[in-house]
Enzyme design. Structure first.
Site, short mmCIF file in Angstrom:
data_model
loop_
_atom_site.label_atom_id
_atom_site.label_comp_id
_atom_site.label_asym_id
_atom_site.label_seq_id
_atom_site.Cartn_x
_atom_site.Cartn_y
_atom_site.Cartn_z
N LYS A 117 0.82 -1.21 0.00
CA LYS A 117 0.00 0.00 0.00
C LYS A 117 0.86 1.27 0.00
CE LYS A 117 -4.08 -2.14 0.78
NZ LYS A 117 -3.80 -3.55 1.07
C1 LIG Z 1 -4.50 -4.72 0.72
C2 LIG Z 1 -3.75 -5.98 0.71
C3 LIG Z 1 -4.05 -7.00 -0.19
C4 LIG Z 1 -5.23 -6.92 -1.13
O1 LIG Z 1 -5.11 -5.93 -2.10
P1 LIG Z 1 -6.40 -5.41 -2.89
O2 LIG Z 1 -5.93 -4.28 -3.72
O3 LIG Z 1 -7.38 -4.98 -1.83
O4 LIG Z 1 -6.92 -6.55 -3.67
C5 LIG Z 1 -3.24 -8.11 -0.21
N1 LIG Z 1 -2.19 -8.24 0.63
C6 LIG Z 1 -1.88 -7.29 1.52
C7 LIG Z 1 -0.73 -7.50 2.43
C8 LIG Z 1 -2.63 -6.12 1.60
O5 LIG Z 1 -2.32 -5.17 2.47
#
Ligand SMILES: *Cc1c(COP(=O)(O)O)cnc(C)c1O
Length: 457
Positions: free
Chosen positions: A111
């Site tokens: 993120k």
């Molecule tokens: C947010 C997240 C996901 C999922 O990603 P999306 O974009 O919501 O599909 C997978 N793994 C981790 C560690 C995350 O923080």
């Protein structure tokens, strides 16, 4: 670039509106009206760019009416200077599979890649507009931390983060709740992630409220996040030097994997995008047999994927229906009534680009164990699901998006191999620091009141 809403494509929006608002007033998601598709030769020209240059090139395609390429480049350099890897992301080998390590940012999950950029994009916007903005965002654990790190201490910005109380890992929570800057507010909702997301959506749809506080959203439907994530698909393709490439993507809200789909639509020769889910497998059921019906959310060891209704899926629905916003709107009604079955001809279109698999809790822990024994690498549970899905589908040489640092999920790795990774030095202080968050009922009005009471600049 001109944007429209998936639920009404006769009205046009600018990048600025799309970025600042996140969600369209009609409840739809913003999508570009049209965008560039690179030819083979144009792709060759991008091949030797470093990560930041590539990022400027791709993001510029979508934001040129908002920020010049020069200023964008500066902003991107600044955003990624906070990463522990010079090239932002890192590709490593795990047997035949390639791991695309996306967790080298300040809060140890993918993120950060989009969020560090977005934080600076807000600052750029506020340097030109005399405004004060309140960001409200729901998190399944990692978005919130990344958003807080990107926004903390910035002037004329407050951030309110809703997480499901007791349903995220304690390391995830501590990274968010030990931040001291006074423009950061953590709220623990007595409910699950979907409840948090529904509260934020309800706050947005209350236009009187959301306008009165200049509410802005940074959750994974924000288009600016999607485009920042598209970059690493291109980067992997260039680095690995293959004719075509497939990616396995641990998926929750369908944001990250949608960024891959966008990369494909922009001309990147992607073969398949593997949608890898945990036991919350609505997307697996949808993509493998058309069953887009949600069930109760289960708590798993990969909490950032404990999601049933995946917001970004609406964008895919829009595209497979040939950008028809009337049809999309009708389908979203069915989704709301939890009765959407994807028609056979539409499912075939989806299956040209996507394939899916899900991993049970036991499988996830077994993968962590197998990989540790075979490769001496500790995977976080989300990445393990990406690896597991690729194995189960025999996509042996694909790129698995490694979405989080294993130190964020010590309980999962202890359960599997009785070992855990320690936090990088610069974050170890969060473990013993005073936490600060407010527990609130699963109630929109309570959250609104809390926000109004705490707005300060
Ligand atoms: C947010 C997240 C996901 C999922 O990603 P999306 O974009 O919501 O599909 C997978 N793994 C981790 C560690 C995350 O923080």
């Amino acid at each position: 670039m001109i944007y429209v809403s998936t639920r009404n494509n006769s009205k046009e929006y600018s990048f600025e509106e799309v970025f600042i608002k996140g969600l369209a007033d009609d409840g739809g998601l913003y999508v570009p009206k049209s965008f560039k598709s690179y030819t083979h030769n144009e792709l060759l020209e991008l091949k030797y760019l470093n990560y930041n240059e590539l990022s400027s090139e791709i993001v510029h395609q979508f934001s040129s009416d908002f920020i010049s390429k020069d200023e964008l480049s500066k902003l991107i350099n600044k955003s990624y200077s906070t990463f522990r890897e010079k090239e932002v992301v890192k590709i490593s080998k795990l047997g035949e599979v390639n791991l695309l390590e996306l967790f080298h940012g300040p809060t140890l999950a993918f993120k950060d890649v989009a969020m560090q950029f977005i934080g600076n994009l807000y600052q750029y916007y506020l340097s030109k507009n005399d405004k004060k903005i309140n960001i409200v965002v729901a998190t399944s654990g990692d978005t919130g931390a990344a958003a807080i790190d990107a926004i903390k201490g910035k002037t004329n910005l407050n951030i309110f983060v809703l997480h499901p109380n007791n349903k995220i890992s304690s390391v995830q929570r501590k990274i968010m709740t030990t931040v001291e800057e006074n423009n950061v507010f953590n709220i623990a909702i007595e409910g699950n992630f979907d409840d948090c997301q529904n509260i934020v959506k309800a706050m947005f749809s209350d236009l009187k409220f959301s306008k009165s506080i200049n509410m802005s959203g940074v959750n994974s439907i924000n288009w600016a996040r999607i485009i920042a994530q598209t970059v690493y698909y291109f980067y992997s393709y260039f680095k690995l030097n293959k004719k075509t490439i497939s990616f396995s993507v641990p998926t929750g809200n369908f944001g990250d994997v949608f960024a891959g789909y966008l990369a494909k639509k922009m001309g990147l020769p992607i073969n398949k995008l593997i949608v890898a889910t945990n036991e919350n497998d609505i997307l697996h059921r949808a993509i493998s047999r058309g069953d887009y019906v949600s069930k109760e959310v289960k708590e798993t060891s990969s909490p950032s994927m404990d999601i049933q209704l995946a917001s970004n899926f609406e964008r895919l629905i829009y595209y497979i229906n040939k950008s028809d916003s009337k049809i999309t709107k009708d389908i979203m009604k069915k989704v709301k009534q939890n009765s959407y079955q994807i028609e056979k001809n539409k499912l075939e279109i989806i299956q040209k680009d996507f394939i899916s698999e899900s991993c049970s809790e036991k499988e996830t822990l077994d993968i962590i164990k197998n990989i540790y024994e075979k490769n001496n690498v500790i995977l976080d549970p989300h990445t393990a699901i990406g690896v597991g899905a690729a194995h189960k589908l025999s996509f042996n040489d694909c790129v698995v998006l490694s979405t989080a640092h294993p130190c964020k999920f010590p309980d999962a790795t202890i359960n599997s191999i009785n070992k855990y990774e320690t936090l990088p030095e610069e974050l170890s202080h969060v473990l013993n620091k005073q936490e600060n968050f407010q527990v609130l009922e699963n109630d929109v009005e309570e959250v609104k009141n809390f926000v109004k009471k705490n707005i300060k600049f």
